[in-house]
Every structure is written in structure tokens, then in C-alpha cells.
Design a protein around this motif. Structure first.
Motif, PDB file in Angstrom:
ATOM      1  N   PHE A 186      -9.304  -8.530   5.196  1.00 15.98           N
ATOM      2  CA  PHE A 186     -10.440  -8.154   6.054  1.00 15.98           C
ATOM      3  C   PHE A 186     -11.758  -8.770   5.631  1.00 15.98           C
ATOM      4  O   PHE A 186     -12.787  -8.534   6.259  1.00 15.98           O
ATOM      5  N   THR A 187     -11.753  -9.538   4.542  1.00 16.05           N
ATOM      6  CA  THR A 187     -12.995 -10.205   4.124  1.00 16.05           C
ATOM      7  C   THR A 187     -12.722 -11.668   3.847  1.00 16.05           C
ATOM      8  O   THR A 187     -11.629 -12.058   3.436  1.00 16.05           O
ATOM      9  N   SER A 240     -11.215   1.767   4.695  1.00 15.55           N
ATOM     10  CA  SER A 240     -11.631   0.621   5.526  1.00 15.55           C
ATOM     11  C   SER A 240     -11.526   0.857   7.043  1.00 15.55           C
ATOM     12  O   SER A 240     -12.344   0.303   7.786  1.00 15.55           O
ATOM     13  N   GLN A 263     -14.689   1.381   8.918  1.00 12.42           N
ATOM     14  CA  GLN A 263     -15.473   0.196   9.324  1.00 12.42           C
ATOM     15  C   GLN A 263     -15.238  -0.081  10.805  1.00 12.42           C
ATOM     16  O   GLN A 263     -16.174  -0.305  11.576  1.00 12.42           O
ATOM     17  N   GLU A 305     -16.195   3.447   0.970  1.00 18.71           N
ATOM     18  CA  GLU A 305     -16.273   2.170   1.654  1.00 18.71           C
ATOM     19  C   GLU A 305     -17.737   1.890   1.949  1.00 18.71           C
ATOM     20  O   GLU A 305     -18.512   2.827   2.183  1.00 18.71           O
ATOM     21  N   GLY A 331     -13.614  -3.935  -4.940  1.00 18.18           N
ATOM     22  CA  GLY A 331     -13.329  -5.107  -4.130  1.00 18.18           C
ATOM     23  C   GLY A 331     -14.378  -5.250  -3.045  1.00 18.18           C
ATOM     24  O   GLY A 331     -14.926  -4.254  -2.569  1.00 18.18           O
ATOM     25  N   CYS A 332     -14.653  -6.499  -2.656  1.00 17.09           N
ATOM     26  CA  CYS A 332     -15.708  -6.701  -1.654  1.00 17.09           C
ATOM     27  C   CYS A 332     -15.557  -8.070  -0.994  1.00 17.09           C
ATOM     28  O   CYS A 332     -14.685  -8.848  -1.361  1.00 17.09           O
ATOM     29  N   GLY A 333     -16.411  -8.350  -0.051  1.00 15.32           N
ATOM     30  CA  GLY A 333     -16.418  -9.667   0.574  1.00 15.32           C
ATOM     31  C   GLY A 333     -17.262  -9.668   1.831  1.00 15.32           C
ATOM     32  O   GLY A 333     -17.807  -8.640   2.236  1.00 15.32           O
ATOM     33  N   MET A 387       0.805  -1.218   0.000  1.00 14.22           N
ATOM     34  CA  MET A 387       0.000   0.000   0.000  1.00 14.22           C
ATOM     35  C   MET A 387       0.842   1.274   0.000  1.00 14.22           C
ATOM     36  O   MET A 387       0.308   2.364  -0.056  1.00 14.22           O
ATOM     37  N   PHE A 444      -8.742 -10.448   0.237  1.00 15.23           N
ATOM     38  CA  PHE A 444      -8.438  -9.293   1.078  1.00 15.23           C
ATOM     39  C   PHE A 444      -8.358  -9.820   2.508  1.00 15.23           C
ATOM     40  O   PHE A 444      -9.159 -10.685   2.882  1.00 15.23           O
ATOM     41  N   GLN A 484     -11.838   7.126  -1.987  1.00 16.23           N
ATOM     42  CA  GLN A 484     -12.557   5.851  -2.017  1.00 16.23           C
ATOM     43  C   GLN A 484     -13.930   6.031  -1.385  1.00 16.23           C
ATOM     44  O   GLN A 484     -14.184   6.997  -0.673  1.00 16.23           O
ATOM     45  N   HIS A 489      -6.664   3.562   2.930  1.00 15.66           N
ATOM     46  CA  HIS A 489      -7.988   3.202   2.415  1.00 15.66           C
ATOM     47  C   HIS A 489      -9.048   3.700   3.398  1.00 15.66           C
ATOM     48  O   HIS A 489      -8.705   4.180   4.485  1.00 15.66           O
ATOM     49  N   ALA A 495     -18.723  -6.072   3.111  1.00 17.73           N
ATOM     50  CA  ALA A 495     -18.037  -4.780   2.960  1.00 17.73           C
ATOM     51  C   ALA A 495     -17.561  -4.661   1.520  1.00 17.73           C
ATOM     52  O   ALA A 495     -17.456  -5.651   0.805  1.00 17.73           O
ATOM     53  N   PHE A 496     -17.326  -3.414   1.143  1.00 12.26           N
ATOM     54  CA  PHE A 496     -16.755  -3.199  -0.199  1.00 12.26           C
ATOM     55  C   PHE A 496     -16.007  -1.880  -0.220  1.00 12.26           C
ATOM     56  O   PHE A 496     -16.218  -1.022   0.632  1.00 12.26           O
ATOM     57  N   GLY A 497     -15.118  -1.765  -1.204  1.00 16.32           N
ATOM     58  CA  GLY A 497     -14.373  -0.519  -1.368  1.00 16.32           C
ATOM     59  C   GLY A 497     -14.275  -0.190  -2.845  1.00 16.32           C
ATOM     60  O   GLY A 497     -14.006  -1.070  -3.670  1.00 16.32           O
ATOM     61  N   ARG A 524      -1.596   7.179  -0.785  1.00 18.79           N
ATOM     62  CA  ARG A 524      -0.531   6.185  -1.000  1.00 18.79           C
ATOM     63  C   ARG A 524       0.609   6.840  -1.763  1.00 18.79           C
ATOM     64  O   ARG A 524       0.366   7.673  -2.628  1.00 18.79           O
TER      65      ARG A 524
END
Ligand code: DAH
Length: 358
Positions: A256-257, A176, A179, A215, A287-289, A155, A254, A213, A174, A310-312, A200
Motif C-alpha cells: 500500500f505504499t 490500514s 485509511q 495507523e 512501517g511507513c511509506g 497475516m 508494503f 496498532q 491491521h 502513511a505509517f503503522g 491475527r
């Protein structure tokens, strides 16, 4: 006494024909003013014999009253005419659209945030926010990214000097970590959407050291992968305004998911031109999960009872795709010609009823 009938006609004519309030005042002064003609005649009354004085006095008083009444009436007429003229001149059509010029233009990133919030708002998501300067526990550790994890290097994190309570400070890489903050502060059920700046150490035509982003997080007792798919398919189709837009979920990873997926939307690259929609090709957009149970536990949420998704999404990326912006760096150059071209009319707030598109 002079010919009062003639005088009366003359004065009343001057009053009735006065073209404006100034002329009317002139007529009043010349008849009833201190040196006015009627005033002068009244002064002469004293020199008359009693009988004659009564008679002439009545006539003069009647003349005085008539002239006064005529002046008042002409004043009303002129006032009304003046108001009519002003109303005609200052007439505004309140049904005309707002003139956008002096208000400037809405930046495409603000517009895109408004659009994303409008779509998820309709699904019952609330906007949440967090700090740009984050503690590395929120940015990484709580999201199941341990210190030695390669994601911390991937990152290209900006670290701030020093530490707070033993935690290093970073510019969040990010959205995230919001969350984590939200789950710590509020108990489920949760449905949040988090637009914000992220950072970044990276810079080229598709990367900027500061970018944006959004989230998303939903946590409830019965949230499952079907909800994730339904919400994100609906989002993609609403955002791009294409009802039959193909959307595909591809397994990914990811920390976190679990399970994780990347979402691709249909497009066509025929003839070297990218077009969103049915076309046989695919383009990755987010991205998600399902929220990793370890992340729920890190926030004190009972993972045996609750689950979530979750998703980003990268905001510049989806803005570039929708509005045909070729170079990401142009978002942050503050070039007024660019803003006039790609910006949006102020007060033209996107919503699903009025439509998201220009
Ligand atoms: N945080 C990820 C990134 O910056 C994006 C992301 C992926 C966020 C999957 C999520 C998620 O919430 O479930 O690349």
C-alpha cells in the motif's frame, strides 16, 4: 413579686452560658415556656391592683424582651461556633493530588494510545476509527493486496463464516483499512491517526491474537517524503522522551505504499540489556511509506493531484520498549498486581505541555 433583679441575672446567665443549642432551648423553656418562670409571673399580674400591675407589667415586659434578645444572640454565637467547628473538621486541601486508589489504574495500552494521540494531535492529526470486523476489500484489496497475494497468508487472517455483498468478512489484520474508509468519506487534505484493535492467528511471547496498532495518514497536494520523515522522527523522539534519539529509515516493501520504509531507532544492547537511545545498535519500530497511487485511486482520490504518506505502529511493542514490559501476553491477562505495577494514575492524562512520562 419576687426579686426580679435576681431572677433576671439568673436567667440571663443561663442563656449566655448555654454550652450548646440544646441547653439554650432548655433555658428558653424554663424562662419563657408555657410553664416558664417569666410566664408564670405574667400570669400573676391579673391579681394585682391597677397601678401596681402597670408598673410590674412594664418590668416583666422589659425582662421578657431582654431574655428574648439574649437568646437570639446566644443562638447566633452558638451557630457560628458550630459552623467554625464543622469547617475546621471538614477542611479539605483542594491543592492535594487526586487519591488514585478507588479509581483503579489506566492500562498501559490506553496510556500509550493517549500518548501517541497527544503527540500527533499537536501536529494537527485527528483521531479516526473503523470497525474491527472488516470486509476483505477494505482490509486487503483496496490496499493493493490482491487475493492471491502472499501478504494475505502472512497475516494469518481470521475469516468469519459467510460473506456480505460478495465480500468475505475478516477480523481486521491491521488498522490500514481505516485509511480507505476515511479517504472514501472525506476529501483531502487529511491528517488522521487511528488507534485500534487488530487480529491475527498467532500467539507467543511477542504475538497475541488480538493486539493494537496506530495507523497514520496524511494526504495533501504537496505532501512529500520529507514530511513523513519529519513527523516520524519527531514522534519517536517525543514518545521516548529522548531529544537526540537516532532515527533511521530503511527501504522496505508494503503493497500500500511506494516507496516504503521501516523505521529503526537507536539503542544499545550492551551487556544483554536493551536501552533506547544512542548506543550503536538499531531496533525496528514501525512501517511507513508514501501512499501508493493505486490506493488513492481505489478510494476515488485523484493521484495526479494528491499524494500522501502513511505509517503503522504496533502499540504493544512501543509500550513494552518504553515501560520495560517483557512479555506481550501479560497485557491481556487482567492480573491486578500487574496492572497496579504497570498501570497509570487515572486523570493523569498525557499531554506535551505537562509531559508524557511518569
Ligand atoms: N499495515 C502494516 C502492518 O500491519 C503496517 C503499516 C506499514 C502501515 C506501512 C502503514 C504503512 O500505513 O505505510 O504490518
Amino acid at each position: 413579686m419576687e426579686n426580679l433583679e435576681g431572677l433576671r441575672d439568673e436567667i440571663l446567665a443561663a442563656v449566655r452560658q448555654a454550652p450548646d443549642l440544646g441547653a439554650l432551648e432548655g433555658a428558653r423553656i424554663s424562662a419563657l415556656g408555657r410553664k416558664g418562670r417569666i410566664t408564670a409571673l405574667m400570669k400573676e399580674l391579673g391579681a394585682l391592683a391597677a397601678d401596681e400591675r402597670r408598673h410590674a407589667g412594664q418590668i416583666l415586659n422589659a425582662l421578657h424582651d431582654d431574655v428574648t434578645a439574649a437568646i437570639a444572640q446566644r443562638k447566633r454565637e452558638l451557630g457560628r461556633a458550630e459552623l467554625d467547628a464543622r469547617l475546621a473538621e471538614e477542611r479539605i486541601d483542594v491543592t492535594l493530588p487526586v487519591r488514585p486508589g478507588p479509581l483503579g489504574r489506566i492500562h498501559p495500552i490506553s496510556q500509550t494510545i493517549d500518548e501517541v494521540v497527544a503527540i500527533f494531535g499537536e501536529m494537527g492529526f485527528q483521531v479516526a476509527e473503523g470497525p474491527d470486523i472488516e470486509d476483505d476489500w477494505y482490509n486487503f484489496t483496496a490496499l493493493n493486496i490482491p487475493p492471491e497475494h502472499p501478504a494475505r497468508q502472512e497475516m494469518d487472517t481470521f475469516y468469519l463464516p459467510g460473506a456480505k455483498d460478495g465480500h468475505r468478512l475478516v477480523l481486521r489484520t491491521h488498522t490500514s483499512p481505516v485509511q480507505i474508509r476515511t479517504m472514501q468519506e472525506r476529501a483531502p487534505p487529511l491528517r488522521i491517526i487511528v488507534p485500534g484493535r487488530t487480529y491475527r492467528c498467532d500467539s507467543d511471547a511477542t504475538h497475541s491474537p488480538m493486539f493494537h496498532q496506530v495507523e497514520g495518514l496524511m494526504v495533501d497536494e504537496s505532501t512529500h517524503f520529507g514530511h513523513l520523515k519529519g513527523c516520524l522522527i519527531e514522534f519517536c523522539r517525543a514518545y521516548f522522551g529522548i531529544e537526540d534519539l537516532p532515527v533511521r529509515f530503511r527501504p522496505s516493501y508494503f503493497p500500500f505504499t511506494e516507496p516504503s520504509a521501516e523505521v529503526d531507532i537507536g539503542c544499545s544492547r550492551a551487556g544483554g540489556e536493551l536501552k533506547i537511545g544512542r548506543g550503536g545498535d538499531w531496533l525496528e519500530i514501525l512501517g511507513c511509506g508514501m501512499v501508493n497511487p493505486k490506493v488513492l485511486e481505489n478510494c476515488g482520490v485523484d493521484s495526479a493531484r494528491f499524494q500522501g504518506f502513511a505509517f503503522g505502529v504496533g502499540l504493544e511493542r512501543i509500550a513494552m520498549l518504553k515501560y520495560g514490559i517483557a512479555d506481550l501476553r501479560t497485557f491481556f491477562e487482567s492480573d491486578l498486581r500487574w496492572l497496579r505495577h504497570f498501570g497509570f494514575a487515572a486523570l493523569d492524562v498525557p499531554n506535551l505541555v505537562g509531559g508524557l512520562h511518569r
